[in-house]
Design a protein around this motif. Structure first.
Motif, PDB file in Angstrom:
ATOM      1  N   ARG A  16       0.827  -1.213   0.000  1.00  0.00           N
ATOM      2  CA  ARG A  16       0.000   0.000   0.000  1.00  0.00           C
ATOM      3  C   ARG A  16       0.859   1.259   0.000  1.00  0.00           C
ATOM      4  N   VAL A  20       1.455   3.999  -3.174  1.00  0.00           N
ATOM      5  CA  VAL A  20       1.115   5.425  -3.012  1.00  0.00           C
ATOM      6  C   VAL A  20       2.350   6.297  -3.254  1.00  0.00           C
ATOM      7  N   LYS A 112      -2.732   4.454   9.462  1.00  0.00           N
ATOM      8  CA  LYS A 112      -3.025   3.481   8.407  1.00  0.00           C
ATOM      9  C   LYS A 112      -4.525   3.308   8.200  1.00  0.00           C
ATOM     10  N   ASN A 115      -8.874   6.538   5.019  1.00  0.00           N
ATOM     11  CA  ASN A 115      -9.351   6.045   3.730  1.00  0.00           C
ATOM     12  C   ASN A 115      -8.267   6.319   2.692  1.00  0.00           C
ATOM     13  N   ASP A 116      -8.378   5.668   1.529  1.00  0.00           N
ATOM     14  CA  ASP A 116      -7.312   5.736   0.527  1.00  0.00           C
ATOM     15  C   ASP A 116      -6.975   7.160   0.096  1.00  0.00           C
ATOM     16  N   GLN A 117      -7.994   8.003  -0.090  1.00  0.00           N
ATOM     17  CA  GLN A 117      -7.727   9.374  -0.533  1.00  0.00           C
ATOM     18  C   GLN A 117      -6.971  10.171   0.535  1.00  0.00           C
ATOM     19  N   TYR A 119      -5.155   8.981   2.994  1.00  0.00           N
ATOM     20  CA  TYR A 119      -3.843   8.344   3.149  1.00  0.00           C
ATOM     21  C   TYR A 119      -2.893   8.858   2.065  1.00  0.00           C
ATOM     22  N   GLN A 120      -3.372   8.877   0.813  1.00  0.00           N
ATOM     23  CA  GLN A 120      -2.550   9.352  -0.293  1.00  0.00           C
ATOM     24  C   GLN A 120      -2.209  10.834  -0.113  1.00  0.00           C
TER      25      GLN A 120
END
Length: 138
Positions: A16, A20, A112, A115-117, A119-120
């Motif tokens: 992950r 990123v 961690k 959410n993905d957005q 985190y990125q």
């Protein structure tokens, strides 16, 4: 050029963060080397051959079930390289205040569980800051 190191013992989390980081480097055309990924603290510490603000470390706090292991590693990195940037990436946000007691001057603390957005965006923010401050001193 920024050297990027990751200490993470879980394969899914390694993948992950690596994905990123590589995505942000490509999208933003950042001058970075790596990331180099390590599952064991000893491997990471052996890989530190340079010193300076061009070194960026993403560390998990819990390694192989040992809580705070990442903070101990951060302390060893700081002894080897006082100018390196250190970012903690962890599920243990409750340890954030403890990082001050270890006196490792962490640049950021990324959860961690984001959410993905988010985190990125957190990783992107750290990478941009670190690349803009390569070889600058306070």
């Amino acid at each position: 050029m920024l050297n990027i190191f990751i200490l993470e013992d879980e394969f899914l989390q390694q993948t992950r963060i690596e994905t990123v980081i590589k995505d942000v480097i490509a999208k933003k055309s950042l001058k970075c080397k790596g990331p180099e990924i390590f599952g064991k603290p000893s491997q990471l510490l052996d890989a530190i051959t340079e010193r300076g603000s061009h070194q960026l470390f993403f560390l998990d706090i819990e390694i192989k079930g040992e809580e705070k292991k990442g903070m101990e590693i951060a302390r060893e990195i700081r002894e080897k390289d006082p100018s390196a940037s250190i970012v903690f990436v962890t599920t243990h946000s409750e340890f954030m205040p403890v990082t001050y007691r270890y006196r490792v001057s962490a640049l950021d603390f990324i959860d961690k569980g984001l959410n993905d957005q988010d985190y990125q965006e957190a990783i992107s923010s750290v990478l941009i800051h670190a690349t803009e401050n390569v070889n600058k001193t306070v």
